[in-house]
Design a protein around this motif. Structure first.
Motif, PDB file in Angstrom:
ATOM      1  N   PRO A 351       0.819  -1.225   0.000  1.00 43.08           N
ATOM      2  CA  PRO A 351       0.000   0.000   0.000  1.00 43.08           C
ATOM      3  C   PRO A 351       0.852   1.275   0.000  1.00 43.08           C
ATOM      4  O   PRO A 351       0.352   2.352  -0.309  1.00 43.08           O
ATOM      5  CB  PRO A 351      -0.825  -0.132   1.284  1.00 43.08           C
ATOM      6  CG  PRO A 351      -0.028  -1.039   2.161  1.00 43.08           C
ATOM      7  CD  PRO A 351       0.653  -1.987   1.251  1.00 43.08           C
ATOM      8  N   VAL A 365      -7.960  14.014   3.372  1.00 42.68           N
ATOM      9  CA  VAL A 365      -7.998  12.551   3.474  1.00 42.68           C
ATOM     10  C   VAL A 365      -9.305  12.110   4.104  1.00 42.68           C
ATOM     11  O   VAL A 365      -9.873  12.816   4.936  1.00 42.68           O
ATOM     12  CB  VAL A 365      -6.813  12.031   4.322  1.00 42.68           C
ATOM     13  CG1 VAL A 365      -5.498  12.237   3.578  1.00 42.68           C
ATOM     14  CG2 VAL A 365      -6.762  12.736   5.676  1.00 42.68           C
ATOM     15  N   THR A 368     -11.175   6.493   7.794  1.00 37.87           N
ATOM     16  CA  THR A 368     -11.562   5.091   7.549  1.00 37.87           C
ATOM     17  C   THR A 368     -11.915   4.355   8.831  1.00 37.87           C
ATOM     18  O   THR A 368     -12.566   3.322   8.789  1.00 37.87           O
ATOM     19  CB  THR A 368     -10.424   4.346   6.827  1.00 37.87           C
ATOM     20  OG1 THR A 368      -9.238   4.425   7.637  1.00 37.87           O
ATOM     21  CG2 THR A 368     -10.139   4.968   5.472  1.00 37.87           C
ATOM     22  N   ASN A 378      -7.034   7.430   5.283  1.00 35.51           N
ATOM     23  CA  ASN A 378      -6.405   6.813   4.120  1.00 35.51           C
ATOM     24  C   ASN A 378      -5.640   7.869   3.344  1.00 35.51           C
ATOM     25  O   ASN A 378      -6.228   8.831   2.875  1.00 35.51           O
ATOM     26  CB  ASN A 378      -7.463   6.156   3.228  1.00 35.51           C
ATOM     27  CG  ASN A 378      -6.846   5.419   2.065  1.00 35.51           C
ATOM     28  OD1 ASN A 378      -6.372   6.030   1.123  1.00 35.51           O
ATOM     29  ND2 ASN A 378      -6.875   4.094   2.125  1.00 35.51           N
ATOM     30  N   GLY A 381      -3.741   5.394  -0.272  1.00 31.61           N
ATOM     31  CA  GLY A 381      -3.790   3.944  -0.148  1.00 31.61           C
ATOM     32  C   GLY A 381      -3.174   3.411   1.125  1.00 31.61           C
ATOM     33  O   GLY A 381      -3.366   2.243   1.465  1.00 31.61           O
ATOM     34  N   ASP A 383      -2.308   3.703   5.424  1.00 35.61           N
ATOM     35  CA  ASP A 383      -2.957   4.200   6.635  1.00 35.61           C
ATOM     36  C   ASP A 383      -2.121   5.285   7.298  1.00 35.61           C
ATOM     37  O   ASP A 383      -0.893   5.164   7.401  1.00 35.61           O
ATOM     38  CB  ASP A 383      -3.156   3.048   7.634  1.00 35.61           C
ATOM     39  CG  ASP A 383      -4.277   2.122   7.228  1.00 35.61           C
ATOM     40  OD1 ASP A 383      -5.118   2.524   6.397  1.00 35.61           O
ATOM     41  OD2 ASP A 383      -4.306   0.972   7.740  1.00 35.61           O
TER      42      ASP A 383
END
Length: 466
Positions: A351, A365, A368, A378, A381, A383
């Motif tokens: 990611p 952003v 999530t 996110n 892609g 964290d």
């Protein structure tokens, strides 16, 4: 007038053959009557006929066996003379240690009864070859070469003791020397690295003996196969033909190997699999730095902890146990060193491969996940986290009352570490940065707003925003 001999029984006489019949010879002895000799007194074994064997006029020497008056005759025999001559020859043979030919007449308890010329001889088993003594019952009628230990006579009785001891010991020594010579000659032609064919001559617990023409070598259990062998008798049989490689030659000793001619499990595996291929294997061992995975019989690879996942904080070995089957990718195959490094992360999506943001960037952003003291967002892609004290310039006691999953927030990147997969953001510091920028802009005007607006009133609205 010719003198007439007066013959006596036991006398040795010489005469001339005057008449030849099929079964009888007539001899002129210059006596009152001629002498006669029959077939059975001529020789042993006796000839079938005198006709063609003896001629008139031939001289003949014989012993007088019997003299009769009615009819008048002198019976002769050559046998005592032949026996005496033969006995003298045997005495000479014993003295000179001459090798004679004999024939086995009878197999007795303590030895063999032999026939040598016209005599009988005794051969004790202690003077007979071991192999012949072991099969003594099969010797009757066989011919044997012997030497004489003793030749003597007492009156009419003869004592003849035969032996094969010197003969078989010499034969044994000659055979030994021939084997040694042949072995040395063959050994001289063999060198380390040679590939030879031989037969399994002997099998022991941890090694087998391989016989070539005259030379033998040692095949250890560890050199039979690349795989573990518990018992050699499970894979080798006596008399089996094997092909081996000479891996060491030291003096007269040859160390052999069968497995040196067989592809190793890693060589076989490398022909069936290649770098970059996804394969399955069984977890057989856990180490402080990784996991050992058996890919095939006696083929193992290392899944290093750095190859567990793209996430360096992923403690993958805590989730697998010995015996589990896992999928891995082959990074390389080193046949010589028998090493196969493996990777699990090459099978996973990274990611962070698309993360381009850096410290100081202000980005928008989506949220999530909401945790107890932070929110997860996110970022391209990957964290990122915004800790509770970084969510606002004002204190927030309950995060889920101020934010919800799916909300889009604007924040500044505090750090983005691709190696540790950590990224922190802050809404509070972004707001504070905006406030400082507005303040500095205001100060640069160096004048008070005509409207009389105060400085606190100017930033009040911004401070109230998240």
């Amino acid at each position: 007038m010719q003198n007439i001999n007066i013959p006596r029984v036991g006398q040795i006489v010489e005469g001339t053959v005057i008449k030849v019949e099929e079964n009888t010879l007539y001899i002129d002895l210059n006596a009152m009557t001629e002498g006669k000799i029959h077939l059975d007194n001529y020789a042993k074994p006796s000839p079938n006929t005198f006709v063609g064997l003896i001629s008139v006029g031939d001289p003949l020497k014989a012993r007088i066996q019997k003299i009769t008056d009615e009819p008048a005759q002198i019976l002769l025999s050559r046998l005592p003379i032949l026996e005496e001559e033969a006995f003298v020859q045997l005495e000479a043979a014993a003295k000179n240690n001459t090798i004679l030919k004999s024939k086995v007449k009878k197999v007795e308890d303590k030895g063999l009864l032999l026939s040598i010329d016209i005599f009988e001889a005794f051969l004790p088993y202690s003077h007979l070859d071991y192999d012949l003594a072991k099969n003594k019952d099969q010797l009757r009628g066989k011919s044997l070469e012997v030497q004489l230990l003793e030749v003597s006579k007492r009156g009419r009785f003869h004592k003849i003791i035969a032996s094969r001891k010197q003969i078989f010991e010499k034969a044994r020594q000659d055979a030994y020397e021939a084997r040694v010579k042949a072995r040395e000659e063959e050994l001289a032609t063999i060198k380390t690295g040679d590939i030879l064919k031989g037969q399994i001559e002997k099998i022991e617990d941890y090694a087998a003996t391989v016989k070539f023409n005259h030379v033998a070598g040692l095949l250890r259990i560890s050199q039979v196969s690349h795989y573990r062998i518990d018992k050699l008798v499970d894979v080798l049989t006596l008399g089996q033909e094997v092909e081996v490689k000479v891996i060491k030659k030291e003096g007269n000793r040859l160390d052999l190997s069968m497995k040196a001619l067989i592809p190793t499990p890693y060589e076989v595996y490398s022909k069936q699999h290649h770098k970059g291929e996804t394969v399955e294997g069984q977890v057989v061992q856990k180490l402080p730095f990784g996991i050992i995975v058996e890919l095939a019989r006696d083929v193992r690879g290392l899944l290093h902890q750095s190859e567990y996942s793209w996430n360096p904080n992923d403690n993958y070995d805590a989730f697998v146990k010995i015996g589990d089957t896992i999928k891995v990718g082959i990074l390389s195959i080193d046949i010589k060193k028998e090493k196969i490094p493996l990777s699990r992360r090459v099978l996973l999506d990274n990611p962070w491969k698309g993360v381009t943001v850096k410290r100081g960037d202000i980005i928008k952003v989506p949220i999530t996940s909401i945790e107890r003291n932070m929110v997860i967002v996110n970022v391209q892609g990957a964290d990122g986290i915004i800790k509770q004290d970084e969510l606002s310039v004002n204190r927030i006691s309950k995060i889920d009352e101020a934010f919800a999953v799916g909300d889009e927030v604007e924040a500044i990147v505090l750090n983005a570490d691709h190696q540790t997969w950590t990224m922190e953001l802050s809404i509070r510091r972004m707001k504070e940065k905006e406030l400082r920028a507005d303040f500095e802009k205001f100060m640069e005007q160096e004048q008070v707003d005509d409207s009389g607006t105060k400085l606190g009133e100017l930033f009040e609205d911004k401070l109230k925003k998240k």
